[in-house]
Design an enzyme around this catalytic site. Sequence first.
Site, PDB file in Angstrom:
ATOM      1  N   HIS A 129       1.055  -1.134   0.147  1.00  0.00           N
ATOM      2  CA  HIS A 129      -0.298  -0.019   0.094  1.00  0.00           C
ATOM      3  C   HIS A 129       1.045   1.443   0.255  1.00  0.00           C
ATOM      4  O   HIS A 129       0.202   2.265  -0.747  1.00  0.00           O
ATOM      5  CB  HIS A 129      -0.730  -0.097   1.105  1.00  0.00           C
ATOM      6  CG  HIS A 129      -1.796  -0.707   1.027  1.00  0.00           C
ATOM      7  ND1 HIS A 129      -2.427  -1.318   2.117  1.00  0.00           N
ATOM      8  CD2 HIS A 129      -2.661  -1.993   0.088  1.00  0.00           C
ATOM      9  CE1 HIS A 129      -3.791  -2.428   1.845  1.00  0.00           C
ATOM     10  NE2 HIS A 129      -3.227  -2.796   0.317  1.00  0.00           N
ATOM     11  N   PHE A 375      -1.145  -7.988   5.208  1.00  0.00           N
ATOM     12  CA  PHE A 375       0.607  -7.511   4.867  1.00  0.00           C
ATOM     13  C   PHE A 375       0.086  -6.352   4.428  1.00  0.00           C
ATOM     14  O   PHE A 375       1.478  -5.728   3.284  1.00  0.00           O
ATOM     15  CB  PHE A 375       1.398  -9.092   3.986  1.00  0.00           C
ATOM     16  CG  PHE A 375       0.625  -9.903   4.427  1.00  0.00           C
ATOM     17  CD1 PHE A 375       1.142 -10.066   5.947  1.00  0.00           C
ATOM     18  CD2 PHE A 375       0.910 -11.115   3.909  1.00  0.00           C
ATOM     19  CE1 PHE A 375       0.951 -11.941   6.439  1.00  0.00           C
ATOM     20  CE2 PHE A 375       0.877 -12.626   4.215  1.00  0.00           C
ATOM     21  CZ  PHE A 375       0.320 -13.017   5.584  1.00  0.00           C
ATOM     22  N   CYS A 376      -0.669  -5.633   4.247  1.00  0.00           N
ATOM     23  CA  CYS A 376      -1.121  -3.829   3.316  1.00  0.00           C
ATOM     24  C   CYS A 376      -0.376  -4.083   2.457  1.00  0.00           C
ATOM     25  O   CYS A 376      -0.110  -3.123   2.066  1.00  0.00           O
ATOM     26  CB  CYS A 376       0.009  -3.069   4.425  1.00  0.00           C
ATOM     27  SG  CYS A 376      -0.926  -2.684   5.651  1.00  0.00           S
ATOM     28  N   ALA A 377      -0.896  -5.522   1.791  1.00  0.00           N
ATOM     29  CA  ALA A 377      -0.817  -5.331  -0.092  1.00  0.00           C
ATOM     30  C   ALA A 377      -2.191  -6.542  -0.383  1.00  0.00           C
ATOM     31  O   ALA A 377      -1.993  -7.407  -0.692  1.00  0.00           O
ATOM     32  CB  ALA A 377       0.398  -6.283  -0.094  1.00  0.00           C
ATOM     33  N   CYS A 395      -6.153  -4.857   7.807  1.00  0.00           N
ATOM     34  CA  CYS A 395      -4.879  -5.003   7.470  1.00  0.00           C
ATOM     35  C   CYS A 395      -4.041  -5.945   7.974  1.00  0.00           C
ATOM     36  O   CYS A 395      -4.322  -4.656   9.754  1.00  0.00           O
ATOM     37  CB  CYS A 395      -3.889  -4.207   6.747  1.00  0.00           C
ATOM     38  SG  CYS A 395      -2.014  -4.344   6.703  1.00  0.00           S
TER      39      CYS A 395
END
Length: 455
Positions: A129, A375-377, A395
């Site tokens: 992100h 995982f902020c993805a 997240c």
Amino acid sequence: MSVSTVAADQSVCAPLPVLGRDVTVPLVTGGEVTYAALDYAASAPALQRVWDDVAAYAPYYGSVHRGAGYLSQLSTDLFENARRTAAEFLGCRADDQVVFTRSTTDSLNLLAAALPEDCRVFVFETEHHASLLPWRDARVTYLDAPRSHHEAVETLERALAGREPHGPALVCVTGASNVTGELWPVRELAAAAHAHGARIVLDAAQLAPHHPVSVADLDVDWVAFSGHKLYAPFGSGVLAGRADWLREAEPYLAGGGASRKVTRRADGGVDVEWHESAARHEAGSPNVIGAYSIASACKALTEAGFDALVARERYLIEQVRAGLAEVPEVRILSLFGDDAPRVGVISFVVEGWNSSHFAAALSAEYGIGVRDGLFCAHPLVRTLLGSDPQTQGECGAPEAAPGEKSLNAIRVSFGAGTPDEHVERFVRAVRELVADGAQWNYRTEDGRCVPDTSA
């Protein structure tokens, strides 16, 4: 390859000393164990060398750029030398600028604020992100996740060739995925970008701690990374690369340090002449200790030798992947396949387990710290899990109770400070949890799976 064979291989170094290597943590089943920090992709432990350097400097702390006193001048020299050290570490070109920031996220938001008018941004959905979201004031084209290096380059070339109008463009790409650890074809993507008149910024947050990064050799226009992933303390980062867009943009922050000259006008207003150097985007008193810690980490990794660091990490990767492959219930997440080059970041799911439950059991029963979640993805993990990309999720937060299916994965990550015992304990713990189940009961509390100690 056995551990003894690796120890005899002179190309492989011993783990670098890091803070916390002797910390013990309690087990819910009783007793204590040395903590196995296997969450390097989130924040790597600080190198002991870095901590010692910072401690030695601390008594000489002084404000930079503004003081005539000895400590101020010493701190100014240290700060500017740190800038030069970062430039050398990144293989910057002679006319590149190095701007100190708070993090990779801050670096990419700074670059986003410096984009020229009508700039188009191209970014793969596979990004963290930090590099997926900063481009709010630009026209953004999100590219689907490729399944090979060749497909990644072809996808980018097709998107760039079809853009209208043919104005300024920026490509943002990761060097190593924070989810799969896989390396991206940065040099080839840079060539494709430049062939179509675009520029490229490299998110090196996961790459720089594991592999040498050279702005000149990769032919990227900018590179960004965070100190806290490079074995330095929190709160510091770097954006390095071409100066023109940064020099022409309004300062990222307005204030002292960014301004060269401020005068009052006859009408009562203020005229400001801004610096054209990196100081233009470093308003306020800078994080001198953060910059110094980054420089110290850069020197420590360079002196240790990336060839040896990469060789040892490759061995650890092979040990983890081979161990997980022996557990049929485990599925490792990958974009480019088993043979893709990668850093020490591996994400997986376990059949029949909620990922948060599994991660909680690793911590509570084995003293192993990993990460679970998205995982902020989010788009990438959902793509790898084969889920609906519109499905809601948070997240790092579980979405189901222990034993229920969750839209999450488990991530184990390691690096220069990881001892063999930590990965051996991790592989053993995975086998035992899958074969025998958890020894303790768990419940969801405040969005996290935790041991149930109410009994």
